[in-house]
Design a protein around this motif. Structure first.
Motif, short mmCIF file in Angstrom:
data_model
loop_
_atom_site.label_atom_id
_atom_site.label_comp_id
_atom_site.label_asym_id
_atom_site.label_seq_id
_atom_site.Cartn_x
_atom_site.Cartn_y
_atom_site.Cartn_z
N LEU A 92 -12.72 -5.81 4.92
CA LEU A 92 -12.76 -6.83 3.90
C LEU A 92 -14.23 -7.40 4.10
CD1 LEU A 92 -9.89 -9.44 3.62
CD2 LEU A 92 -10.90 -8.05 1.95
N ALA A 142 0.88 -13.56 -5.01
CA ALA A 142 1.77 -13.23 -4.11
C ALA A 142 1.30 -11.89 -3.60
CB ALA A 142 3.40 -13.23 -4.64
N SER A 143 2.39 -11.07 -2.98
CA SER A 143 1.92 -9.82 -2.36
C SER A 143 1.60 -8.70 -3.46
CB SER A 143 2.93 -9.15 -1.34
OG SER A 143 3.19 -10.19 -0.36
N MET A 182 1.10 -1.20 0.00
CA MET A 182 0.03 0.16 0.05
C MET A 182 0.83 1.27 0.06
SD MET A 182 -2.83 1.24 2.94
CE MET A 182 -4.03 0.31 2.36
N LYS A 183 0.69 2.16 -1.05
CA LYS A 183 1.45 3.34 -0.92
C LYS A 183 0.87 4.16 0.29
CE LYS A 183 2.05 3.40 -5.79
NZ LYS A 183 1.10 3.57 -6.99
N ARG A 184 1.61 5.39 0.64
CA ARG A 184 1.32 6.10 1.50
C ARG A 184 -0.43 6.35 1.78
NH1 ARG A 184 2.87 7.29 6.19
NH2 ARG A 184 2.57 9.38 7.10
N ARG A 202 0.96 -8.30 4.47
CA ARG A 202 1.45 -8.52 3.08
C ARG A 202 0.90 -7.65 2.20
NH1 ARG A 202 -0.50 -14.18 0.77
NH2 ARG A 202 0.86 -13.36 -1.17
N TRP A 203 0.07 -6.73 2.60
CA TRP A 203 -0.50 -6.00 1.71
C TRP A 203 0.09 -4.50 1.84
CZ3 TRP A 203 -2.36 -2.29 5.05
CH2 TRP A 203 -3.06 -2.97 6.16
N ASP A 204 1.17 -4.43 2.63
CA ASP A 204 1.77 -3.16 2.87
C ASP A 204 3.38 -3.41 2.67
OD1 ASP A 204 1.89 -0.47 5.50
OD2 ASP A 204 1.92 -0.35 3.33
N ALA A 236 -8.03 -4.72 8.85
CA ALA A 236 -8.25 -4.83 7.45
C ALA A 236 -9.25 -5.92 7.37
CB ALA A 236 -6.78 -5.48 6.82
N ALA A 237 -9.35 -6.76 8.08
CA ALA A 237 -10.39 -8.10 8.11
C ALA A 237 -11.78 -7.35 8.28
CB ALA A 237 -10.09 -9.04 9.28
N ARG A 243 -2.61 3.05 5.72
CA ARG A 243 -2.50 2.35 6.58
C ARG A 243 -2.30 3.24 8.11
NH1 ARG A 243 2.26 -1.91 7.89
NH2 ARG A 243 1.80 -2.62 9.95
N GLY A 244 -3.10 2.66 9.18
CA GLY A 244 -3.07 3.11 10.21
C GLY A 244 -1.92 2.62 11.40
N TRP A 280 -3.72 -12.81 4.31
CA TRP A 280 -3.97 -11.24 3.74
C TRP A 280 -4.78 -10.63 4.83
CZ3 TRP A 280 -2.51 -9.08 -0.41
CH2 TRP A 280 -2.08 -9.85 -1.60
N ASP A 281 -5.79 -11.21 5.84
CA ASP A 281 -6.43 -10.41 6.44
C ASP A 281 -6.44 -10.80 7.96
OD1 ASP A 281 -9.58 -12.58 5.95
OD2 ASP A 281 -7.44 -12.88 6.53
N ARG A 318 5.70 -1.86 10.80
CA ARG A 318 5.56 -0.91 11.94
C ARG A 318 5.56 -1.57 13.34
NH1 ARG A 318 1.31 2.84 9.76
NH2 ARG A 318 2.01 3.30 7.67
N ASP A 358 0.16 -7.66 12.43
CA ASP A 358 0.17 -6.10 12.66
C ASP A 358 1.71 -5.51 12.44
OD1 ASP A 358 -1.93 -6.67 15.66
OD2 ASP A 358 -2.36 -6.39 13.64
N ARG A 362 -5.36 -9.00 -5.78
CA ARG A 362 -6.65 -9.59 -5.16
C ARG A 362 -7.72 -9.72 -6.21
NH1 ARG A 362 -7.74 -11.35 0.02
NH2 ARG A 362 -9.86 -11.17 -0.30
N LYS A 413 -0.71 -0.41 13.39
CA LYS A 413 -0.50 -1.91 13.10
C LYS A 413 -1.37 -2.28 12.02
CE LYS A 413 -1.30 -2.84 18.23
NZ LYS A 413 -1.92 -3.44 19.37
N ALA A 414 -2.21 -3.08 11.80
CA ALA A 414 -2.79 -3.43 10.44
C ALA A 414 -4.14 -2.88 10.38
CB ALA A 414 -2.62 -4.89 10.29
N THR A 415 -4.27 -1.67 10.73
CA THR A 415 -5.59 -1.05 10.51
C THR A 415 -5.52 -0.12 9.03
OG1 THR A 415 -4.91 0.93 11.82
CG2 THR A 415 -6.26 -0.77 12.91
N ILE A 416 -6.62 0.11 8.55
CA ILE A 416 -6.70 1.04 7.42
C ILE A 416 -7.53 2.12 7.62
CG2 ILE A 416 -7.29 1.00 5.07
CD1 ILE A 416 -7.03 -1.90 4.82
#
Lengths: 186, 227
Positions: free
Chosen positions: A40, A125-126, A1-3, B169-171, A36-37, A16-17, B133-134, B175, B165, A148, A19-22
């Motif tokens: 989704l 892949a990614s 993900m770009k900035r 893989r999508w970033d 992210a989940a 992205r926030g 992914w999630d 962090r 976290d 995806r 951890k793995a938040t968006i």
């Protein structure tokens, strides 16, 4: 993900926030942060587009493509660890998905059509989608597109292709495995 | 006799040197600056002898987070495309990773895995086959379960939580976040030499492995999937 990226459909910006938040910011200024989940789940499954008048379902996207040309043994000291692939030089161009296959327009060289029937495996892949063919593997790196979305569309096209021939797809990686669809006696 | 003909190599791997131990300790030394790195159940990891470490896969940094708690080299199966870059290939083999080819059944990788186990070494395989992914637990790959049914060595289930976290893989960047690694109690699966027996035992074995990993994560287990 770009900035910060932007949704092509609704114009919302997302980044992205912690951890793995968006974090999304809609065009009317509302901001929301979720894992992210959770996003989704809200967005639901990827919609497979219908083919357009030219048969195109997704694309054209800018891609970088390279294919395997063979394999070589890989060692550590005197120990043989296994085989690794050797590759063609990377080629850039545009690619789109159609109902009958993929169309690759390289920046240099002739147009290439890869029929769906020739695909023996699909693995995301990614940032790349790897396609298995009978005698080689091709790695497609998307410069802007969504892995995806492409995976989902290619998966749908493959399922439909095999379904038309009376098979149900069990798995797409490491290679496509199918079973015959039971037909009811009438 | 050709120098590099694989038929004539005696197959001894180099002993772990400074590079390996530096990479091995990197996570424990560096990560505390960014977040906690906690371990549970380390007493379950055998100190000697072979075992198959089977874990979930959340992030590209998982090998560093998990294997730093195992005080000897762990041989890790990695997809062959990761060895495409010569520099990366050397870096990975120095940490005892070995390639497995996708898009085909790779008997070389299976034989190498079984050989490492037969020689008393631990092997680490990610049962999901790829990073989530999630952040959720994905269905297991049948190939890994087949190796487990063939190997006849203790299975050590392992769960890693929090590395998603750190670097999903999508970033494109990592962090700070807290990471937890949990090792479960080892168990044995029946060693089955015939393919039909392994295929029959596959679903139950997969459920056992995924159940153990899911219990360590505190989530419902996943099952073998139809694609």
């Amino acid at each position: 993900m770009k900035r910060t990226e932007r949704c092509l459909e609704c114009g919302a910006a997302f980044r992205r926030g912690l951890k793995a938040t968006i974090i999304t910011r809609t065009t009317d200024g509302r901001e929301e942060t979720r894992p992210a989940a959770a996003w989704l789940e809200q967005l639901g499954p990827v919609r497979v587009p219908e083919p357009g008048p030219d048969g195109r379902m997704v694309g054209p996207e800018r891609v970088r493509v390279r294919s395997t040309v063979g394999q070589k043994p890989f060692y550590y000291g005197r120990a043989f660890l296994g085989w690794i692939e050797t590759y063609t030089p990377t080629r850039t161009g545009t690619m789109d998905v159609r109902a009958d296959g993929l169309l690759f327009l390289p920046d240099r060289g002739p147009v290439e059509h890869w029929p769906i029937a020739s695909i023996t495996g699909l693995q995301p892949a990614s940032a790349t989608v790897q396609l298995g063919f009978r005698d080689h593997m091709t790695s497609i790196r998307f410069l802007e597109g969504s892995v995806r979305l492409w995976t989902r569309v290619l998966s749908a096209v493959l399922h439909e292709h095999w379904g038309r021939q009376g098979y149900h797809v069990l798995e797409l990686q490491p290679h496509i495995r199918t079973c015959r669809v039971a037909t009811s006696a009438t | 006799m050709p120098r590099r003909d694989i038929r004539y190599l005696n197959g001894h791997l180099p002993q772990p040197g400074r590079y390996f131990w530096f990479m091995h300790r990197l996570a424990r030394r560096v990560w505390p600056w960014f977040g906690s790195l906690a371990v549970e159940g380390k007493q379950h990891v055998p100190l000697t002898g072979p075992f198959l470490l089977i874990s979930n896969h959340q992030s590209v940094l998982d090998p560093f987070f998990i294997e730093t708690f195992i005080d000897r080299p762990v041989h890790q199966m990695a997809k062959s495309t990761q060895f495409a870059s010569p520099l990366f290939a050397r870096a990975m083999r120095g940490c005892y990773a070995y390639p497995v080819r996708r898009f085909q059944v790779d008997p070389t990788a299976v034989r190498y895995t079984l050989r490492r186990l037969a020689e008393g070494d631990p092997v680490h395989i990610y049962i999901e086959g790829e990073r989530t992914w999630d952040g959720t637990l994905q269905p297991p790959r049948p190939g890994t379960v087949r190796i487990a049914l063939k190997a006849g060595v203790p299975i050590v289930p392992c769960a890693i939580d929090g590395s998603y976290d750190v670097w999903p893989r999508w970033d494109r960047a990592a962090r700070a976040a807290d990471v937890r690694v949990a090792f479960g109690k080892p168990f044995l699966l029946p060693q089955l030499h015939h393919r039909t027996d392994r295929e029959r035992a596959l679903p139950h074995a997969a459920d056992r492995i995924m159940g153990a990993i899911a219990a360590l994560l505190g989530v419902p287990p996943t099952r073998l999937a139809d694609d």
